[in-house]
Design an enzyme around this catalytic site. Structure first.
Site, PDB file in Angstrom:
ATOM      1  N   LYS A  34       0.846  -1.202   0.000  1.00 22.39           N
ATOM      2  CA  LYS A  34       0.000   0.000   0.000  1.00 22.39           C
ATOM      3  C   LYS A  34       0.878   1.248   0.000  1.00 22.39           C
ATOM      4  O   LYS A  34       1.721   1.429   0.880  1.00 22.39           O
ATOM      5  CB  LYS A  34      -0.913   0.013   1.233  1.00 22.39           C
ATOM      6  CG  LYS A  34      -1.838   1.237   1.280  1.00 22.39           C
ATOM      7  CD  LYS A  34      -2.914   1.067   2.334  1.00 22.39           C
ATOM      8  CE  LYS A  34      -2.524   1.574   3.701  1.00 22.39           C
ATOM      9  NZ  LYS A  34      -2.627   3.040   3.867  1.00 22.39           N
ATOM     10  N   ASP A  61      -3.455   4.318  -1.998  1.00 22.18           N
ATOM     11  CA  ASP A  61      -4.445   4.749  -1.000  1.00 22.18           C
ATOM     12  C   ASP A  61      -4.399   6.266  -0.839  1.00 22.18           C
ATOM     13  O   ASP A  61      -3.844   6.773   0.136  1.00 22.18           O
ATOM     14  CB  ASP A  61      -4.152   4.028   0.325  1.00 22.18           C
ATOM     15  CG  ASP A  61      -5.203   4.318   1.385  1.00 22.18           C
ATOM     16  OD1 ASP A  61      -6.324   4.731   1.032  1.00 22.18           O
ATOM     17  OD2 ASP A  61      -4.891   4.121   2.579  1.00 22.18           O
ATOM     18  N   LYS A  63      -7.324   8.152  -1.130  1.00 22.92           N
ATOM     19  CA  LYS A  63      -8.663   8.559  -0.668  1.00 22.92           C
ATOM     20  C   LYS A  63      -9.140   9.797  -1.427  1.00 22.92           C
ATOM     21  O   LYS A  63      -9.387  10.857  -0.847  1.00 22.92           O
ATOM     22  CB  LYS A  63      -8.677   8.790   0.843  1.00 22.92           C
ATOM     23  CG  LYS A  63      -8.297   7.549   1.650  1.00 22.92           C
ATOM     24  CD  LYS A  63      -8.463   7.755   3.142  1.00 22.92           C
ATOM     25  CE  LYS A  63      -8.116   6.514   3.932  1.00 22.92           C
ATOM     26  NZ  LYS A  63      -6.678   6.119   3.884  1.00 22.92           N
ATOM     27  N   ASP A  66     -13.237  14.724  -4.620  1.00 19.59           N
ATOM     28  CA  ASP A  66     -13.266  16.005  -5.343  1.00 19.59           C
ATOM     29  C   ASP A  66     -14.468  15.952  -6.278  1.00 19.59           C
ATOM     30  O   ASP A  66     -15.288  15.018  -6.185  1.00 19.59           O
ATOM     31  CB  ASP A  66     -11.930  16.196  -6.106  1.00 19.59           C
ATOM     32  CG  ASP A  66     -11.577  17.672  -6.304  1.00 19.59           C
ATOM     33  OD1 ASP A  66     -12.479  18.452  -6.680  1.00 19.59           O
ATOM     34  OD2 ASP A  66     -10.412  18.030  -6.088  1.00 19.59           O
ATOM     35  N   THR A 125     -12.221   6.108  10.622  1.00 16.35           N
ATOM     36  CA  THR A 125     -12.343   5.581  11.988  1.00 16.35           C
ATOM     37  C   THR A 125     -11.907   6.609  13.029  1.00 16.35           C
ATOM     38  O   THR A 125     -12.128   6.407  14.215  1.00 16.35           O
ATOM     39  CB  THR A 125     -11.524   4.284  12.158  1.00 16.35           C
ATOM     40  OG1 THR A 125     -10.222   4.522  11.639  1.00 16.35           O
ATOM     41  CG2 THR A 125     -12.168   3.127  11.432  1.00 16.35           C
ATOM     42  N   ARG A 216       2.496  -1.715  10.962  1.00 16.57           N
ATOM     43  CA  ARG A 216       3.544  -1.844  11.974  1.00 16.57           C
ATOM     44  C   ARG A 216       3.885  -3.263  12.408  1.00 16.57           C
ATOM     45  O   ARG A 216       5.062  -3.546  12.646  1.00 16.57           O
ATOM     46  CB  ARG A 216       3.200  -0.961  13.175  1.00 16.57           C
ATOM     47  CG  ARG A 216       3.392   0.515  12.837  1.00 16.57           C
ATOM     48  CD  ARG A 216       2.648   1.439  13.746  1.00 16.57           C
ATOM     49  NE  ARG A 216       1.208   1.356  13.522  1.00 16.57           N
ATOM     50  CZ  ARG A 216       0.321   2.082  14.168  1.00 16.57           C
ATOM     51  NH1 ARG A 216       0.715   2.937  15.092  1.00 16.57           N
ATOM     52  NH2 ARG A 216      -0.965   1.965  13.884  1.00 16.57           N
TER      53      ARG A 216
END
Ligand code: C5P
Length: 236
Positions: A34, A61, A63, A66, A125, A216
């Protein structure tokens, strides 16, 4: 989805050389990498080209959010980079979502390549009910997630990003072929970090995820490749 490696490692580093080195080491153990806002802003489309040149599947990614025309053009540019998955905000509305999906299919068709999976992001989130209310959205987060998910699918999107806890409800209300991509994954015993609600990789697949985004727990491991391989083995 079956017979694919569902692990997507988040290349959450700002340095191009480090990202390429990590990707090359991890590629045999993961299904895709990603590239998010940090790495893309730092290293640009050339990073994606180099990953693709190395035969690595890329989830871009960014996002996108527009007006429909602008998002469609950005999706076309992503198709020209030959990414396999990309994200748009479902909150951009039906016309924007339709334009994104249509642009992905049309540009891929012109280039005789498979269209990328355009994934809708519902409610970040990081937002809770109070934050939504402040934005003028009186609907609680869970209901808003469901609403935006249905809208995205009605607009033609074939996939969504969702939290592990949203998997059961989205699986219950969406057609099975909709691909669900889930961050917030922690192998048993791994530190949660800032992720508040996590599932293990196995639990997330059992709850209906098709792809697992993991950062991570792989990147911070002493041997990232071994960590990814171990997670993959835990799914068998
Ligand atoms: O390091 P960690 O496994 O938490 O990384 C998860 C990746 O998924 C990060 O790139 C993070 O930005 C992304 N993500 C997330 N939670 C969301 C949406 C995206 O962790 N709700």
């Amino acid at each position: 989805m079956h017979n694919h490696n569902p692990l997507i490692v988040a290349l959450d580093v700002a340095d191009a050389a480090q990202a390429l080195d990590l990707a090359a080491r991890l590629a045999p153990a993961v299904g895709a990498v990603k590239v998010g806002l940090e790495l893309f802003t730092a290293a640009g489309p050339d990073m994606v080209r180099r990953l693709r040149a190395a035969g690595i599947a890329v989830f871009l990614d960014l996002k996108l959010h527009d007006i429909p025309h602008t998002v469609a053009r950005a999706v076309e540019a992503a198709v020209r980079l030959d990414v396999q998955l990309l994200t748009v905000h479902a909150g951009g509305g039906r016309a924007m979502l339709e334009a994104a999906e249509q642009a992905a299919r049309a540009e891929a068709g012109r280039r005789a390549q498979p269209p990328p999976l355009v994934l809708g992001v519902t409610v970040l989130t990081s937002l809770d009910d109070a934050a939504l209310a402040e934005l003028g959205v009186a609907t609680p987060v869970a209901a808003q997630v469901e609403r935006l998910a249905r809208l995205a699918v009605a607009a033609g999107l074939r996939g969504l990003v969702c939290s592990p806890l949203e998997l059961p409800v989205l699986r219950a209300v969406l057609p099975r072929q909709v691909q669900l991509v889930t961050p917030g994954i922690r192998p048993p015993g791994a530190p949660a970090g800032d992720q508040k609600r996590t599932l293990t990789p196995r639990e997330a697949l059992a709850a209906g995820a098709d792809w697992l985004v993991i950062g991570r727990p792989i990147l911070a491991a002493p041997d990232p490749r071994a960590a990814a391989a171990q997670i993959l083995a835990s799914l068998a």
